[in-house]
Scaffold this motif. Structure first.
Motif, mmCIF file in Angstrom:
data_model
loop_
_atom_site.group_PDB
_atom_site.id
_atom_site.type_symbol
_atom_site.label_atom_id
_atom_site.label_comp_id
_atom_site.label_asym_id
_atom_site.label_seq_id
_atom_site.Cartn_x
_atom_site.Cartn_y
_atom_site.Cartn_z
ATOM 1 N N THR A 5 0.504 -0.972 0.031
ATOM 2 C CA THR A 5 0.065 -0.213 0.135
ATOM 3 C C THR A 5 1.081 1.263 -0.045
ATOM 4 O O THR A 5 1.936 0.892 0.743
ATOM 5 C CB THR A 5 -1.042 0.361 1.171
ATOM 6 O OG1 THR A 5 0.055 -0.433 2.675
ATOM 7 C CG2 THR A 5 -1.893 -1.024 1.194
ATOM 8 N N ASN A 6 -0.033 2.247 -0.293
ATOM 9 C CA ASN A 6 1.187 3.300 -0.471
ATOM 10 C C ASN A 6 1.269 4.264 0.975
ATOM 11 O O ASN A 6 1.595 5.651 0.536
ATOM 12 C CB ASN A 6 0.691 4.528 -1.380
ATOM 13 C CG ASN A 6 0.582 4.291 -3.100
ATOM 14 O OD1 ASN A 6 1.428 3.995 -3.150
ATOM 15 N ND2 ASN A 6 -0.594 3.994 -4.027
ATOM 16 N N ASP A 7 0.770 3.280 2.331
ATOM 17 C CA ASP A 7 1.360 4.646 3.102
ATOM 18 C C ASP A 7 2.996 3.645 3.669
ATOM 19 O O ASP A 7 3.773 3.792 3.948
ATOM 20 C CB ASP A 7 0.186 4.322 4.204
ATOM 21 C CG ASP A 7 0.043 2.642 4.424
ATOM 22 O OD1 ASP A 7 0.286 2.194 3.556
ATOM 23 O OD2 ASP A 7 -1.089 2.738 5.319
ATOM 24 N N GLY A 8 3.279 2.860 2.859
ATOM 25 C CA GLY A 8 4.750 2.421 3.002
ATOM 26 C C GLY A 8 4.054 0.716 3.201
ATOM 27 O O GLY A 8 5.471 -0.089 3.260
ATOM 28 N N TYR A 9 3.354 0.480 3.597
ATOM 29 C CA TYR A 9 3.206 -1.130 4.466
ATOM 30 C C TYR A 9 3.278 -2.651 3.274
ATOM 31 O O TYR A 9 2.543 -2.093 2.527
ATOM 32 C CB TYR A 9 1.966 -1.473 5.168
ATOM 33 C CG TYR A 9 2.354 0.050 6.566
ATOM 34 C CD1 TYR A 9 2.363 -1.014 7.587
ATOM 35 C CD2 TYR A 9 1.472 1.141 6.069
ATOM 36 C CE1 TYR A 9 1.357 0.148 8.438
ATOM 37 C CE2 TYR A 9 2.044 1.893 7.739
ATOM 38 C CZ TYR A 9 1.924 1.260 8.159
ATOM 39 O OH TYR A 9 1.325 1.866 9.450
ATOM 40 N N PHE A 10 4.371 -3.481 3.470
ATOM 41 C CA PHE A 10 4.056 -4.862 3.119
ATOM 42 C C PHE A 10 3.114 -5.618 3.793
ATOM 43 O O PHE A 10 3.414 -6.106 4.881
ATOM 44 C CB PHE A 10 5.105 -5.160 2.099
ATOM 45 C CG PHE A 10 5.253 -6.437 1.921
ATOM 46 C CD1 PHE A 10 4.973 -5.982 0.081
ATOM 47 C CD2 PHE A 10 5.192 -8.075 2.842
ATOM 48 C CE1 PHE A 10 4.687 -7.794 -0.323
ATOM 49 C CE2 PHE A 10 4.797 -9.168 2.121
ATOM 50 C CZ PHE A 10 5.329 -9.323 -0.034
ATOM 51 N N HIS A 11 2.118 -6.106 3.299
ATOM 52 C CA HIS A 11 1.469 -6.842 4.342
ATOM 53 C C HIS A 11 1.399 -7.617 3.749
ATOM 54 O O HIS A 11 0.809 -7.968 2.898
ATOM 55 C CB HIS A 11 -0.639 -6.479 4.183
ATOM 56 C CG HIS A 11 -0.531 -4.890 5.058
ATOM 57 N ND1 HIS A 11 -0.823 -4.629 5.740
ATOM 58 C CD2 HIS A 11 -0.625 -3.211 4.062
ATOM 59 C CE1 HIS A 11 -1.141 -2.975 6.189
ATOM 60 N NE2 HIS A 11 -0.932 -2.620 4.337
ATOM 61 N N TYR A 15 0.200 16.659 -3.449
ATOM 62 C CA TYR A 15 0.365 15.639 -4.757
ATOM 63 C C TYR A 15 0.425 14.770 -3.633
ATOM 64 O O TYR A 15 0.243 14.277 -2.641
ATOM 65 C CB TYR A 15 2.364 15.712 -5.122
ATOM 66 C CG TYR A 15 2.593 16.528 -5.661
ATOM 67 C CD1 TYR A 15 1.827 16.768 -7.019
ATOM 68 C CD2 TYR A 15 3.210 17.433 -5.616
ATOM 69 C CE1 TYR A 15 2.405 18.545 -7.804
ATOM 70 C CE2 TYR A 15 3.403 19.129 -6.159
ATOM 71 C CZ TYR A 15 3.332 19.054 -7.345
ATOM 72 O OH TYR A 15 3.689 20.043 -8.179
ATOM 73 N N LYS A 16 -0.184 13.362 -3.984
ATOM 74 C CA LYS A 16 -0.497 11.742 -4.019
ATOM 75 C C LYS A 16 1.250 11.243 -3.321
ATOM 76 O O LYS A 16 2.096 11.818 -3.944
ATOM 77 C CB LYS A 16 -1.067 11.242 -5.020
ATOM 78 C CG LYS A 16 -0.442 10.133 -4.620
ATOM 79 C CD LYS A 16 -2.160 9.220 -4.709
ATOM 80 C CE LYS A 16 -2.295 7.244 -4.170
ATOM 81 N NZ LYS A 16 -2.611 7.716 -2.387
ATOM 82 N N HIS A 17 0.570 11.490 -2.157
ATOM 83 C CA HIS A 17 2.011 9.888 -1.355
ATOM 84 C C HIS A 17 1.795 8.619 -1.972
ATOM 85 O O HIS A 17 1.026 7.808 -2.224
ATOM 86 C CB HIS A 17 1.735 10.492 -0.177
ATOM 87 C CG HIS A 17 3.001 9.333 0.563
ATOM 88 N ND1 HIS A 17 2.658 7.977 1.341
ATOM 89 C CD2 HIS A 17 3.846 9.891 0.603
ATOM 90 C CE1 HIS A 17 3.870 7.661 1.188
ATOM 91 N NE2 HIS A 17 4.737 8.638 1.553
ATOM 92 N N TYR A 18 3.683 8.329 -2.037
ATOM 93 C CA TYR A 18 2.985 6.931 -3.147
ATOM 94 C C TYR A 18 4.612 6.479 -2.109
ATOM 95 O O TYR A 18 5.482 6.935 -1.632
ATOM 96 C CB TYR A 18 3.748 6.880 -4.282
ATOM 97 C CG TYR A 18 3.178 7.383 -5.521
ATOM 98 C CD1 TYR A 18 2.009 6.447 -5.538
ATOM 99 C CD2 TYR A 18 2.763 8.916 -5.768
ATOM 100 C CE1 TYR A 18 1.289 7.202 -7.238
ATOM 101 C CE2 TYR A 18 1.957 9.459 -7.232
ATOM 102 C CZ TYR A 18 1.126 8.220 -7.704
ATOM 103 O OH TYR A 18 0.088 8.437 -8.429
ATOM 104 N N GLY A 19 4.242 5.315 -1.706
ATOM 105 C CA GLY A 19 5.491 4.090 -1.196
ATOM 106 C C GLY A 19 5.336 2.756 -1.241
ATOM 107 O O GLY A 19 6.665 2.909 -2.796
ATOM 108 N N ILE A 20 4.793 1.782 -1.282
ATOM 109 C CA ILE A 20 5.206 0.549 -1.733
ATOM 110 C C ILE A 20 3.987 1.048 -3.227
ATOM 111 O O ILE A 20 3.061 0.601 -2.696
ATOM 112 C CB ILE A 20 4.839 -0.412 -1.300
ATOM 113 C CG1 ILE A 20 6.107 -0.538 -0.349
ATOM 114 C CG2 ILE A 20 5.083 -1.825 -1.997
ATOM 115 C CD1 ILE A 20 6.204 -1.425 0.724
#
Length: 571
Positions: A97-103, A136-141
């Protein structure tokens, strides 16, 4: 909750890699904090990261509620079956997800087993917690999750010497590729993190294949398998600006093969610092590379790629050679801005999707070709309709013959003028001197998703933005048109084509979809029959074509047969 802060490859079970207030190795600087009284404390940020319901920005501020999960905007999730039985499989779903988490999510319960945040994204967390208005939109993973499952005895159970790895890029979130070992789905470890100077944003979906190169670059763990991760080297943000770049792209203009187990580079093609040096590799390659094993021996023989400038590249792979001699290749077509546009052109076409590769027989010429499908559209600016976009189906006549580098250096590169136009026509005949066909889209349509070919039909999508959104600044989803055409000549797939007027041909090709937004690539599903149904054709459920959750009848029988791209029967 884990990160890759510590030097150990273990993620879980290592105190320095645990995101916890008890982890004294974590510092304010790791999260981009300075200790200023106006900032949240380290403990507050860690609690918020772990899912605290509230976060107090300061004593006078209102409470900010943290969402349970960020958005998986472009990241394609993956499900891995670890065992069980067909009625009760043991499944883990991996998503980013784009908050930077790999679930890692339990497939039965939906409960999160664990999550991993790359250390590069830890400094982003305070801004997300504060939830200020952003320009701007935030991008994580934001890259696809690619599972690599090795089940040595093919028993459907991951045990003994079996392994499961997951590989993902960051897309707009960064320039790294990550590989996690999730053989034990409760105790992940870090295989590797890699970025190289030539990498742009890591958009290209990794492709895992085997290449029998004669080299000591393979790791000891990979000496037998010789498995590589094939990637386009990414996206250059110069293409966020509509005008066509005057100079070659600085990053992303190459193809790399990485060792599956270590991430070390085994082979590279590019303009410089490469095993295969090609001056024509001038544009970034953010798309997946198509790797094909014609002979069925487990090693790839051919690769196709397309860069953002619309250049189609072909590569031949010879087994048993050293890296300098193992691959030949070059540009075989130019369908976008590269080779046709001048600096600053606003109407230069771009390509953001991997080529769609299939084999077919031309009934007129009575010979087989490889069809390479490429659609143009400015995905970075989907409201921009300056370019004249089209879908191209290039014919490669050299099905299994490998070309020398000398042949590639003098290759007769195909251009749009070499392609037969099919829009507004039926019963198009592709002449012996033509290189394939093209379907020029209406001025308000572009191709922003990949195409799929099955049973001699090509399915591709035309996207139409809502022009009013550029004036009102409102979010308007736009609309999608599904096209289904013959792979041989772009004709509509219709029973009455023999009597169809040319004026009706485009309508016969097109179906309006209900969904808005940029629709995903079409996929085909072949349901199994009910076990209680007696044998016979009536027990075979019809196949489904699906674009997201919107499904349709693809128009062919449910009788898929797995075949190899064999050389049997070739003249």
């Amino acid at each position: 909750m884990f990160t890759n802060y510590g030097i150990s490859s273990d993620i879980s079970g290592v105190a320095s890699n645990e995101i916890s207030t008890s982890n004294t190795a974590l510092t304010l600087a790791d999260f981009g904090l300075t200790g200023s009284p106006s900032e949240p404390t380290l403990a507050e940020i860690i609690d918020w990261t772990l899912g605290s319901d509230t976060f107090d920005e300061d004593e006078d501020a209102s409470t900010t509620v943290r969402n349970a999960m960020g958005d998986p905007l472009h990241s394609q999730p993956a499900a891995v079956v670890y065992g069980g039985d067909p009625n009760d499989p043991d499944v883990v779903v991996f998503t980013a997800t784009n908050d930077g988490y790999f679930h890692a999510i339990d497939g039965k319960t939906g409960a999160e087993k664990w999550a991993f945040i790359p250390k590069e994204l830890l400094p982003d967390l305070p801004d997300l917690a504060l939830n200020d208005v952003a320009t701007y939109k935030h991008y994580g993973i934001d890259g696809d999750i690619v599972p690599v499952v090795f089940d040595g005895n093919d028993d459907g159970i991951i045990n003994n010497s079996d392994f499961v790895h997951v590989i993902f890029g960051m897309r707009r979130g960064g320039s790294q590729y990550y590989s996690l070992n999730v053989t034990d789905p409760d105790n992940p470890t870090l295989n590797w993190v890699r970025t190289y100077a030539e990498f742009g944003q890591t958009w290209s979906r990794p492709v895992v294949a085997r290449v029998d190169m004669n080299t000591n670059r393979f790791s000891a763990a990979n000496a037998t398998l010789k498995s590589v991760v094939i990637i386009g080297e990414g996206y250059d943000t110069v293409h966020d600006t509509p005008g066509w770049p005057a100079n070659a792209d600085n990053v992303g203009a190459g193809i790399s093969m990485l060792d599956l187990f270590t991430g070390d580079r085994i082979w590279r093609a590019g303009r410089a610092n490469a095993d295969l040096t090609l001056s024509t590799m001038t544009r970034a390659i953010p798309t997946a590379v198509r790797a094909i094993d014609f002979s069925g021996d487990g090693y790839i023989d051919r690769m196709y790629a397309v860069d953002i400038g619309g250049q189609v590249l072909r590569f031949d792979v010879t087994q048993g050679e050293e890296p300098d001699d193992a691959v030949t290749g070059g540009v075989i077509a130019q369908f976008g801005g590269e080779g046709t546009a001048s600096a600053g052109d606003l109407d230069a076409a771009r390509v953001y999707n991997a080529p769609d590769v299939s084999i077919f027989t031309d009934p007129v010429l009575n010979r087989r070709f490889i069809a390479i499908g490429v659609g143009t559209g400015y995905r970075a600016h989907p409201l921009n309709t300056d370019a004249s976009d089209a879908y191209y189906s290039l014919r490669d006549p050299d099905l299994f013959a490998k070309l020398t580098q000398t042949a590639y250096n003098s290759y007769n590169i195909a251009t749009p003028g070499d392609m037969a136009e099919t829009s507004g026509q039926v019963r198009t005949v592709i002449g012996a001197t033509q290189r394939g066909w093209k379907f020029t889209l209406p001025s308000n349509l572009m191709v922003l998703s990949g195409s799929a070919t099955f049973d001699n039909s090509v399915f591709f999508l035309g996207y139409s933005p809502d022009a009013s959104s550029t004036v009102t600044c409102n979010v308007v989803p736009g609309s999608n048109i599904l096209y289904r055409v013959s792979v041989a000549n772009g004709d509509p797939i219709a029973d009455n084509i023999a009597s169809m007027a040319a004026s009706a041909s485009n309508a016969a090709r097109a179906t309006a979809l209900e969904q808005g937004g940029i629709a995903p690539t079409p996929a085909f599903l072949f349901p199994s029959s009910d076990s209680s149904c007696p044998a016979g054709e009536t027990c075979t459920p019809p196949p489904l074509g699906c674009i997201g959750v919107e499904c349709f009848d693809p128009g062919f029988a449910n009788n898929p047969v797995r075949t190899l791209w064999s050389q049997d029967g070739i003249e």
